[in-house]
Scaffold this active site. Structure first.
Site, PDB file in Angstrom:
ATOM      1  N   TYR A 141       0.839  -1.204   0.000  1.00  0.00           N
ATOM      2  CA  TYR A 141       0.000   0.000   0.000  1.00  0.00           C
ATOM      3  C   TYR A 141       0.876   1.256   0.000  1.00  0.00           C
ATOM      4  O   TYR A 141       0.727   2.138  -0.858  1.00  0.00           O
ATOM      5  CB  TYR A 141      -0.937  -0.017   1.220  1.00  0.00           C
ATOM      6  CG  TYR A 141      -1.663   1.279   1.420  1.00  0.00           C
ATOM      7  CD1 TYR A 141      -2.500   1.783   0.431  1.00  0.00           C
ATOM      8  CD2 TYR A 141      -1.509   2.021   2.597  1.00  0.00           C
ATOM      9  CE1 TYR A 141      -3.161   2.986   0.610  1.00  0.00           C
ATOM     10  CE2 TYR A 141      -2.174   3.214   2.781  1.00  0.00           C
ATOM     11  CZ  TYR A 141      -2.991   3.702   1.784  1.00  0.00           C
ATOM     12  OH  TYR A 141      -3.640   4.897   1.949  1.00  0.00           O
ATOM     13  N   LEU A 190      -9.494   1.179  14.154  1.00  0.00           N
ATOM     14  CA  LEU A 190      -9.657   1.086  15.608  1.00  0.00           C
ATOM     15  C   LEU A 190     -10.920   1.776  16.141  1.00  0.00           C
ATOM     16  O   LEU A 190     -11.699   1.150  16.868  1.00  0.00           O
ATOM     17  CB  LEU A 190      -8.400   1.672  16.301  1.00  0.00           C
ATOM     18  CG  LEU A 190      -8.444   1.618  17.819  1.00  0.00           C
ATOM     19  CD1 LEU A 190      -8.396   0.181  18.320  1.00  0.00           C
ATOM     20  CD2 LEU A 190      -7.292   2.432  18.424  1.00  0.00           C
ATOM     21  N   ILE A 207      -7.024  -5.710  21.526  1.00  0.00           N
ATOM     22  CA  ILE A 207      -5.864  -4.807  21.572  1.00  0.00           C
ATOM     23  C   ILE A 207      -4.710  -5.576  20.942  1.00  0.00           C
ATOM     24  O   ILE A 207      -4.285  -6.613  21.485  1.00  0.00           O
ATOM     25  CB  ILE A 207      -5.534  -4.406  23.027  1.00  0.00           C
ATOM     26  CG1 ILE A 207      -6.730  -3.656  23.635  1.00  0.00           C
ATOM     27  CG2 ILE A 207      -4.249  -3.584  23.091  1.00  0.00           C
ATOM     28  CD1 ILE A 207      -6.607  -3.414  25.131  1.00  0.00           C
TER      29      ILE A 207
HETATM   30  N1  UFG Z   1      -5.790  -1.773  16.572  1.00  0.00           N
HETATM   31  C1  UFG Z   1      -6.112  -2.626  17.611  1.00  0.00           C
HETATM   32  N2  UFG Z   1      -7.227  -3.380  17.486  1.00  0.00           N
HETATM   33  C2  UFG Z   1      -8.035  -3.351  16.380  1.00  0.00           C
HETATM   34  C3  UFG Z   1      -7.703  -2.474  15.326  1.00  0.00           C
HETATM   35  C4  UFG Z   1      -6.566  -1.695  15.451  1.00  0.00           C
HETATM   36  O1  UFG Z   1      -5.419  -2.705  18.609  1.00  0.00           O
HETATM   37  O2  UFG Z   1      -9.025  -4.103  16.345  1.00  0.00           O
HETATM   38  C5  UFG Z   1      -4.599  -0.919  16.704  1.00  0.00           C
HETATM   39  C6  UFG Z   1      -3.585  -1.150  15.597  1.00  0.00           C
HETATM   40  O3  UFG Z   1      -2.719  -2.200  15.951  1.00  0.00           O
HETATM   41  C7  UFG Z   1      -2.921   0.228  15.510  1.00  0.00           C
HETATM   42  C8  UFG Z   1      -4.020   1.206  15.927  1.00  0.00           C
HETATM   43  O4  UFG Z   1      -5.006   0.422  16.579  1.00  0.00           O
HETATM   44  O5  UFG Z   1      -1.901   0.287  16.461  1.00  0.00           O
HETATM   45  C9  UFG Z   1      -4.655   1.887  14.738  1.00  0.00           C
HETATM   46  O6  UFG Z   1      -5.038   0.908  13.784  1.00  0.00           O
HETATM   47  P1  UFG Z   1      -5.917   1.239  12.497  1.00  0.00           P
HETATM   48  O7  UFG Z   1      -6.134  -0.058  11.782  1.00  0.00           O
HETATM   49  O8  UFG Z   1      -7.119   2.029  12.882  1.00  0.00           O
HETATM   50  O9  UFG Z   1      -4.988   2.217  11.649  1.00  0.00           O
HETATM   51  P2  UFG Z   1      -3.484   2.001  11.128  1.00  0.00           P
HETATM   52  O10 UFG Z   1      -2.606   2.842  11.999  1.00  0.00           O
HETATM   53  O11 UFG Z   1      -3.125   0.582  10.989  1.00  0.00           O
HETATM   54  O12 UFG Z   1      -3.618   2.521   9.626  1.00  0.00           O
HETATM   55  C10 UFG Z   1      -3.594   3.865   9.284  1.00  0.00           C
HETATM   56  C11 UFG Z   1      -4.429   4.093   8.038  1.00  0.00           C
HETATM   57  C12 UFG Z   1      -3.807   3.393   6.846  1.00  0.00           C
HETATM   58  C13 UFG Z   1      -2.368   3.802   6.726  1.00  0.00           C
HETATM   59  C14 UFG Z   1      -1.627   3.524   7.997  1.00  0.00           C
HETATM   60  C15 UFG Z   1      -0.212   4.028   7.899  1.00  0.00           C
HETATM   61  O13 UFG Z   1      -5.733   3.647   8.229  1.00  0.00           O
HETATM   62  O14 UFG Z   1      -4.503   3.752   5.666  1.00  0.00           O
HETATM   63  O15 UFG Z   1      -2.259   4.209   9.070  1.00  0.00           O
HETATM   64  O16 UFG Z   1       0.593   3.312   8.772  1.00  0.00           O
HETATM   65  F1  UFG Z   1      -1.761   3.122   5.724  1.00  0.00           F
END
Ligand code: UFG
Length: 328
Positions: A141, A190, A207
């Protein structure tokens, strides 16, 4: 600025940007193939269902609406899906964007704002991350978006196109009047997952790891309200028109990080509900800390986050989820 073509205007960030254009009396024309977006999220009468790779359609929209600026959101944007299906990400995000940009530039469009991502950095360890940090994506991505930044660098120079790429951190929240919000299928982000758990639509929130090198052991992210993100696009576009941009690539975040546990606790306070939680193993590819240094965007365009305190983010998302428990 007369009319702005917004690709992916039916998606989460695109639809909030369309509303922001409307608030500023700028005509928004949306092109979206509705593969992940929602027709109901589009608040402009000028909507075209179609693909960015349909050159004939793109040309006809540009001519009909006299377009000279484009905000390009349309893309696949799930990190885990990109690891499973890299071909899909390079085709949808990279190849199709190249063909789209070639078409619009041939048609005389001179102003472009491109939706990029913090995923271009990979695992930097920098806190906060500046635009000059090494570009080492750890998933397709991020790579698929970085390739387009490079494409714009060379093609923009050759054809004298003014462009800006905005590297978003974690988009969050919903429109304050509750008419649009975040709705992915399946949901993997999240805040929606926490709030769906608060609504009883999910059993618990997982988490993903509590053994990271952070104060409470859970990952830290920079959550930026989607309305602030939308405003950042208009600030960048305005600065492109006035030739005020000093660089092409800007981070968009708040500079403040919040842990997963903090997000859950704040959500419990705001929703006044107990949210069942469980610690699971780490999710592959999650950097421990991602926080933006977005001083450059602030200094060069005057943009400033207004709604990105945790209260406003979670309250607006909660209002959206309680009124739209099944999404659009
Ligand atoms: N998380 C949990 N439990 C869940 C979902 C997420 O603990 O059920 C944690 C993840 O591990 C992360 C944080 O919550 O630490 C945020 O997760 P998200 O999936 O909401 O978002 P991301 O940080 O993974 O992703 C975002 C954008 C992407 C982008 C990325 C860049 O949504 O489009 O940041 O690193 F690519």
């Amino acid at each position: 600025m007369k009319s702005v073509l917004v690709t992916g205007g039916a998606g989460y960030i695109g639809s909030h940007t369309v509303l922001e254009l409307k608030n500023r009396n700028i005509t928004a024309v949306v092109l979206d193939n509705l593969s992940t977006g929602h027709r109901e999220a589009v608040h402009t009468p000028h909507f075209y269902e179609g693909d960015i790779s349909d050159c004939g359609l793109v040309k006809s929209i540009i001519r009909k609406h006299n377009i000279d600026a484009v905000i390009h959101f349309a893309a696949k944007s799930l990190v885990s899906e990109s690891i499973e299906k890299p071909e899909l990400y390079f085709r949808e995000n990279t190849i199709k964007s190249c063909s789209f940009f070639e078409t619009i530039i041939q048609e005389g469009v001179k102003h472009i704002v491109f939706s990029s991502t913090a995923a271009v950095y990979g695992i930097t360890g920098d806190k906060p991350i500046r635009e000059t940090a090494p570009l080492e994506p750890v998933n397709p991505y991020g790579e698929s978006k970085l390739m387009i930044e490079k494409y714009l660098h060379w093609v923009g120079k050759r054809h004298n196109v003014k462009w800006a790429a905005l590297r978003y951190f974690n988009a969050a929240g919903a429109a304050l009047d509750g008419i649009i919000g975040e709705d992915h299928n399946p949901e993997s982000h999240l805040i929606p997952l926490i709030l769906q758990t608060a609504l009883g639509r999910r059993e618990k929130i997982s988490i993903f790891g509590d053994d990271y090198p952070t104060p409470d052991g859970t990952c830290i992210r920079d959550y930026i309200h989607v309305l602030d993100l939308a405003a950042a696009h208009l600030s960048a576009l305005g600065a492109l028109y006035e030739d005020r941009l000093v660089q092409n690539v800007y981070n968009v975040g708040t500079g403040a990080g919040h842990s997963v546990k903090e997000m859950i606790e704040t959500s419990e306070t705001i929703t006044e509900r107990n949210i069942p939680k469980q610690t699971d193993k780490r999710r592959a590819g999650d950097p421990p800390v991602l926080v933006a240094d977005s001083r450059a965007l602030q200094e060069h365009t005057g943009w400033k986050p207004k709604y990105s305190d945790l209260q406003t983010i979670i309250q607006s998302a909660w209002a959206w989820h309680t009124t739209h428990p099944s999404g659009f």
